[in-house]
Enzyme design. Sequence first.
Site, PDB file in Angstrom:
ATOM      1  N   HIS A 154       1.842  -0.530  26.201  1.00 26.61           N
ATOM      2  CA  HIS A 154       1.808   0.054  24.855  1.00 26.61           C
ATOM      3  C   HIS A 154       0.373   0.133  24.347  1.00 26.61           C
ATOM      4  O   HIS A 154      -0.516  -0.511  24.890  1.00 26.61           O
ATOM      5  CB  HIS A 154       2.634  -0.782  23.864  1.00 26.61           C
ATOM      6  CG  HIS A 154       4.102  -0.538  23.958  1.00 26.61           C
ATOM      7  ND1 HIS A 154       4.905  -1.204  24.858  1.00 26.61           N
ATOM      8  CD2 HIS A 154       4.927   0.298  23.277  1.00 26.61           C
ATOM      9  CE1 HIS A 154       6.152  -0.785  24.728  1.00 26.61           C
ATOM     10  NE2 HIS A 154       6.201   0.138  23.765  1.00 26.61           N
ATOM     11  N   LYS A 158      -0.206  -2.633  19.022  1.00 30.29           N
ATOM     12  CA  LYS A 158       1.104  -3.310  19.022  1.00 30.29           C
ATOM     13  C   LYS A 158       0.912  -4.816  18.899  1.00 30.29           C
ATOM     14  O   LYS A 158       0.082  -5.399  19.590  1.00 30.29           O
ATOM     15  CB  LYS A 158       1.884  -2.957  20.293  1.00 30.29           C
ATOM     16  CG  LYS A 158       3.299  -3.508  20.287  1.00 30.29           C
ATOM     17  CD  LYS A 158       4.188  -2.815  21.295  1.00 30.29           C
ATOM     18  CE  LYS A 158       5.568  -3.431  21.341  1.00 30.29           C
ATOM     19  NZ  LYS A 158       6.286  -3.326  20.057  1.00 30.29           N
TER      20      LYS A 158
HETATM   21  P1  NAD Z   1       2.671   0.375  11.210  1.00 32.46           P
HETATM   22  O1  NAD Z   1       1.881  -0.871  10.978  1.00 32.46           O
HETATM   23  O2  NAD Z   1       1.935   1.650  11.455  1.00 32.46           O
HETATM   24  O3  NAD Z   1       3.656   0.632   9.970  1.00 32.46           O
HETATM   25  C1  NAD Z   1       4.372  -0.379   9.309  1.00 32.46           C
HETATM   26  C2  NAD Z   1       4.456   0.031   7.846  1.00 32.46           C
HETATM   27  O4  NAD Z   1       5.325  -0.889   7.186  1.00 32.46           O
HETATM   28  C3  NAD Z   1       3.087  -0.026   7.126  1.00 32.46           C
HETATM   29  O5  NAD Z   1       2.877   1.174   6.409  1.00 32.46           O
HETATM   30  C4  NAD Z   1       3.246  -1.224   6.192  1.00 32.46           C
HETATM   31  O6  NAD Z   1       2.494  -1.082   4.994  1.00 32.46           O
HETATM   32  C5  NAD Z   1       4.752  -1.153   5.924  1.00 32.46           C
HETATM   33  N1  NAD Z   1       5.302  -2.391   5.359  1.00 32.46           N
HETATM   34  C6  NAD Z   1       5.005  -3.681   5.679  1.00 32.46           C
HETATM   35  N2  NAD Z   1       5.711  -4.510   4.891  1.00 32.46           N
HETATM   36  C7  NAD Z   1       6.467  -3.748   4.076  1.00 32.46           C
HETATM   37  C8  NAD Z   1       7.378  -4.029   3.032  1.00 32.46           C
HETATM   38  N3  NAD Z   1       7.640  -5.291   2.658  1.00 32.46           N
HETATM   39  N4  NAD Z   1       7.982  -2.994   2.392  1.00 32.46           N
HETATM   40  C9  NAD Z   1       7.698  -1.726   2.739  1.00 32.46           C
HETATM   41  N5  NAD Z   1       6.818  -1.388   3.714  1.00 32.46           N
HETATM   42  C10 NAD Z   1       6.208  -2.391   4.377  1.00 32.46           C
HETATM   43  O7  NAD Z   1       3.648   0.034  12.431  1.00 32.46           O
HETATM   44  P2  NAD Z   1       4.489   1.071  13.328  1.00 32.46           P
HETATM   45  O8  NAD Z   1       3.728   1.384  14.577  1.00 32.46           O
HETATM   46  O9  NAD Z   1       5.002   2.197  12.485  1.00 32.46           O
HETATM   47  O10 NAD Z   1       5.688   0.124  13.800  1.00 32.46           O
HETATM   48  C11 NAD Z   1       6.548  -0.490  12.847  1.00 32.46           C
HETATM   49  C12 NAD Z   1       7.622  -1.276  13.587  1.00 32.46           C
HETATM   50  O11 NAD Z   1       8.475  -0.394  14.304  1.00 32.46           O
HETATM   51  C13 NAD Z   1       7.079  -2.276  14.623  1.00 32.46           C
HETATM   52  O12 NAD Z   1       7.896  -3.429  14.614  1.00 32.46           O
HETATM   53  C14 NAD Z   1       7.249  -1.523  15.926  1.00 32.46           C
HETATM   54  O13 NAD Z   1       7.332  -2.372  17.048  1.00 32.46           O
HETATM   55  C15 NAD Z   1       8.569  -0.848  15.653  1.00 32.46           C
HETATM   56  N6  NAD Z   1       8.870   0.316  16.511  1.00 32.46           N
HETATM   57  C16 NAD Z   1      10.155   0.428  16.917  1.00 32.46           C
HETATM   58  C17 NAD Z   1      10.551   1.526  17.657  1.00 32.46           C
HETATM   59  C18 NAD Z   1      12.019   1.662  18.012  1.00 32.46           C
HETATM   60  O14 NAD Z   1      12.401   2.696  18.585  1.00 32.46           O
HETATM   61  N7  NAD Z   1      12.851   0.694  17.645  1.00 32.46           N
HETATM   62  C19 NAD Z   1       9.637   2.517  18.002  1.00 32.46           C
HETATM   63  C20 NAD Z   1       8.306   2.378  17.561  1.00 32.46           C
HETATM   64  C21 NAD Z   1       7.934   1.275  16.798  1.00 32.46           C
END
Ligand code: NAD
Length: 275
Positions: A154, A158
Amino acid sequence: MKVGIIGAAGRMGRILIEATIANPDTTLAAAVDVPGSSLIGADAGELVGQGHAGVALADDLAAVVKDADVFIDFTVPEATVKNIEVCRAAGTRLVIGTTGLNDEQIAGLRAASEEIAICYAPNYSIGVNLCFKLLETAAAVLQDEVDIEVIEAHHRHKIDAPSGTALRMGEVVAQTLGRDLKEVAVYGREGRTGERDRKTIGFETIRAGDIVGDHTVLFAADGERVEITHKASSRMAFGRGAVRAAAWLGSQDKGLFDMQDVLGLAGDSAGWGKG
Ligand code: NAD
């Protein structure tokens, strides 16, 4: 289906806004991120270059939780735990993409699903979910005659390892073979490790550059090996799947589901609590 996005200003959040607008079965009804973000108040559609959506980015889920039929949460575990409680209190459905939840947090999620419908999947890509199914078949055929390793790569941002998808791949294989992943998992190797124990399932993690998400499960016997590989080239693969899950979840009142249920692939061990 009216859909709200939590973590809307994040990498996945922005993709989810786009995917919700693009899906004919869903309407963007709310968008939430953390208090203090300079983007709070901005129009969610304009945030992703999709024109005015009429949905301002909010900083408090409780204030908008009734605006949508289902919320999609891709944030961090601590936030997801709180969001589950807000949705539970409001009776609002939740699609969770956040990875890295610990056992206690997953137990809380299970408890909440007795009252509301929750879809929780480590990977919403349709290709990866097909791979879960292929892994079940491979493990059932190859049985205990092979060494099994899960290799994932990744992007450098991450924050958890191994990926939730790699762990789920390990779980699917372990459940099919009647092993407990907690007992047989080996995370990385260094130094004098001794010979490999065939019952173990190894995990190797690569973090580099802008890799969206690569996963390979290797089944190696003496004389031949099988590799099942998935490569994601765009986060839209996850976004489209998560929005499809949100549209599907709208017809469920309560319970814990995953992408295998959404895609009609739920079998012996590829989904939650099925092994
Ligand atoms: P990122 O850091 O770019 O985005 C996370 C967002 O959540 C940020 O904008 C942050 O400000 C916000 N946030 C944090 N706490 C919050 C709260 N209390 N209320 C509202 N918003 C809040 O991260 P990302 O790359 O978008 O990934 C986010 C998550 O999704 C990670 O856990 C990642 O591993 C997961 N993910 C899952 C999949 C899947 O298919 N399940 C795919 C990609 C990423």
